[in-house]
Scaffold this motif. Structure first.
Motif, mmCIF file in Angstrom:
data_model
loop_
_atom_site.group_PDB
_atom_site.id
_atom_site.type_symbol
_atom_site.label_atom_id
_atom_site.label_comp_id
_atom_site.label_asym_id
_atom_site.label_seq_id
_atom_site.Cartn_x
_atom_site.Cartn_y
_atom_site.Cartn_z
ATOM 1 N N TRP A 74 -0.862 -5.292 1.428
ATOM 2 C CA TRP A 74 0.188 -4.415 1.960
ATOM 3 C C TRP A 74 1.466 -4.486 1.127
ATOM 4 O O TRP A 74 2.070 -3.455 0.825
ATOM 5 C CB TRP A 74 0.469 -4.794 3.410
ATOM 6 C CG TRP A 74 1.741 -4.229 3.978
ATOM 7 C CD1 TRP A 74 2.922 -4.885 4.172
ATOM 8 C CD2 TRP A 74 1.963 -2.889 4.410
ATOM 9 N NE1 TRP A 74 3.858 -4.043 4.708
ATOM 10 C CE2 TRP A 74 3.302 -2.800 4.859
ATOM 11 C CE3 TRP A 74 1.167 -1.745 4.460
ATOM 12 C CZ2 TRP A 74 3.844 -1.630 5.353
ATOM 13 C CZ3 TRP A 74 1.711 -0.579 4.951
ATOM 14 C CH2 TRP A 74 3.032 -0.534 5.391
ATOM 15 N N VAL A 75 1.892 -5.679 0.747
ATOM 16 C CA VAL A 75 3.152 -5.805 0.012
ATOM 17 C C VAL A 75 2.980 -5.560 -1.484
ATOM 18 O O VAL A 75 3.977 -5.435 -2.203
ATOM 19 C CB VAL A 75 3.794 -7.203 0.233
ATOM 20 C CG1 VAL A 75 4.126 -7.419 1.690
ATOM 21 C CG2 VAL A 75 2.898 -8.327 -0.287
ATOM 22 N N SER A 76 1.740 -5.477 -1.969
ATOM 23 C CA SER A 76 1.507 -5.372 -3.410
ATOM 24 C C SER A 76 1.052 -4.000 -3.874
ATOM 25 O O SER A 76 1.202 -3.675 -5.061
ATOM 26 C CB SER A 76 0.458 -6.408 -3.850
ATOM 27 O OG SER A 76 0.872 -7.728 -3.551
ATOM 28 N N PHE A 77 0.471 -3.185 -2.978
ATOM 29 C CA PHE A 77 -0.094 -1.923 -3.452
ATOM 30 C C PHE A 77 0.944 -0.975 -4.069
ATOM 31 O O PHE A 77 0.594 -0.200 -4.975
ATOM 32 C CB PHE A 77 -0.876 -1.224 -2.332
ATOM 33 C CG PHE A 77 -0.031 -0.450 -1.355
ATOM 34 C CD1 PHE A 77 0.421 0.831 -1.649
ATOM 35 C CD2 PHE A 77 0.295 -0.983 -0.117
ATOM 36 C CE1 PHE A 77 1.183 1.555 -0.743
ATOM 37 C CE2 PHE A 77 1.060 -0.273 0.788
ATOM 38 C CZ PHE A 77 1.518 1.000 0.471
ATOM 39 N N PRO A 78 2.239 -0.990 -3.646
ATOM 40 C CA PRO A 78 3.187 -0.096 -4.319
ATOM 41 C C PRO A 78 3.347 -0.388 -5.808
ATOM 42 O O PRO A 78 3.516 0.538 -6.614
ATOM 43 C CB PRO A 78 4.500 -0.333 -3.560
ATOM 44 C CG PRO A 78 4.075 -0.812 -2.208
ATOM 45 C CD PRO A 78 2.868 -1.635 -2.467
ATOM 46 N N PHE A 79 3.292 -1.673 -6.176
ATOM 47 C CA PHE A 79 3.375 -2.031 -7.594
ATOM 48 C C PHE A 79 2.201 -1.443 -8.363
ATOM 49 O O PHE A 79 2.369 -0.842 -9.444
ATOM 50 C CB PHE A 79 3.407 -3.549 -7.746
ATOM 51 C CG PHE A 79 3.269 -4.030 -9.163
ATOM 52 C CD1 PHE A 79 4.347 -4.002 -10.026
ATOM 53 C CD2 PHE A 79 2.053 -4.502 -9.639
ATOM 54 C CE1 PHE A 79 4.227 -4.426 -11.337
ATOM 55 C CE2 PHE A 79 1.919 -4.940 -10.948
ATOM 56 C CZ PHE A 79 3.015 -4.898 -11.795
#
Length: 280
Positions: free
Chosen positions: A154-159
């Motif tokens: 969840w916290v990494s997919f935007p990167f």
């Protein structure tokens, strides 16, 4: 030329080399952060490698890293491809998708604790009403491990979405037009054109995300603290506990050096793949 870069090299050596030398010294002594202690050679490394807690943490670190890297890459890839289509409100959609990465990890972890932390939290309550029984996401070892891995995605997919979007933007649209004229389907275009052309960016993102996942302390510690019963204790959490809670600096630093060795091997392997892509 050497004289021009010498000040920067000296500064880097002072900032990076000196702490590494000190840490290497601590890993072969049985002291604390204050006292160096006696020289014990490689005893700390031997104790670490024969410890069941180390291998349990290594196993979870591997699972956490694999899920974090490939899970966030698949989600990021899918969203990057979706954003290339003409969907309504695409600009607002992009901004909203960046929130998991932009929001401080403390805020995200607090929000997830509120969502799944207790039996009366919204997600367990909804699951119970749907007939799944009483789910204790952060108290059950298996569910806690799954929750932490999903939280990392969840916290990494935007990167990953940003990396993939930038790579896709550099692909010439005429390539797809030519492939379409030749009768290539969307799937064939994706497999034989898109993936090879963005492979360099993909390998770079995998290297970076692997480093992020292996060294990720706050994501795990803020959500579960490494529990329950060490089910979500990664190597970096184990090293932290050894140094700052158990006051055993030698084993903790030894774990950190072993982590560094593994990261160097993985990064070197992926970097060779990048060089092959460049040569091709």
């Amino acid at each position: 030329m050497i004289l021009l870069v010498a000040p920067a090299l000296i500064l880097l050596l002072l900032i990076n080399a000196y702490p590494l030398v000190v840490a290497a010294s601590q890993s072969v002594h049985n002291g604390t952060l204050i006292v160096t202690g006696e020289f014990v050679a490689l005893t700390n490394y031997a104790d670490v490698l024969t410890s069941p807690r180390f291998w349990s943490a290594a196993r979870f670190t591997l699972i956490f890293t694999v899920v974090g890297v490939f899970g966030s890459w698949l989600v990021g890839m899918g969203l990057a491809l979706l954003l290339r289509t003409r969907i309504p409100g695409r600009g607002l959609f992009k901004v909203l998708l960046m929130l998991p990465w932009v929001v401080p990890i403390v805020v995200s972890a607090t929000a997830w604790n509120w969502l799944v932390g207790t039996a009366t939290s919204p997600v367990p309550t909804a699951a119970a009403k749907l007939g799944f029984g009483e789910l204790t996401f952060l108290a059950d070892p298996t569910l806690a491990a799954i929750t932490v891995c999903v939280f990392k995605v969840w916290v990494s997919f935007p990167f990953m979405m940003l990396m993939t979007s930038a790579a896709l933007a550099a692909v010439d649209a005429t390539v797809y037009e030519a492939a379409g004229i030749d009768g290539a389907s969307r799937r064939q275009q994706f497999v034989h054109i898109t993936l090879p052309l963005i492979s360099r960016s993909t390998y770079i993102s995998w290297i970076l995300m692997t480093i992020f996942c292996v060294n990720d302390f706050p994501t795990i510690y803020l959500l579960t603290g490494g529990g329950p019963v060490d089910a979500t204790s990664s190597l970096v959490v184990l090293a932290y506990r050894s140094v700052f809670q158990d006051l055993q600096t030698g084993p903790g630093v030894a774990i950190a050096f072993l982590m560094t060795l593994v990261l160097v091997i993985i990064s070197t392997t992926l970097y060779r793949q990048i060089r092959k892509v460049d040569i091709a």
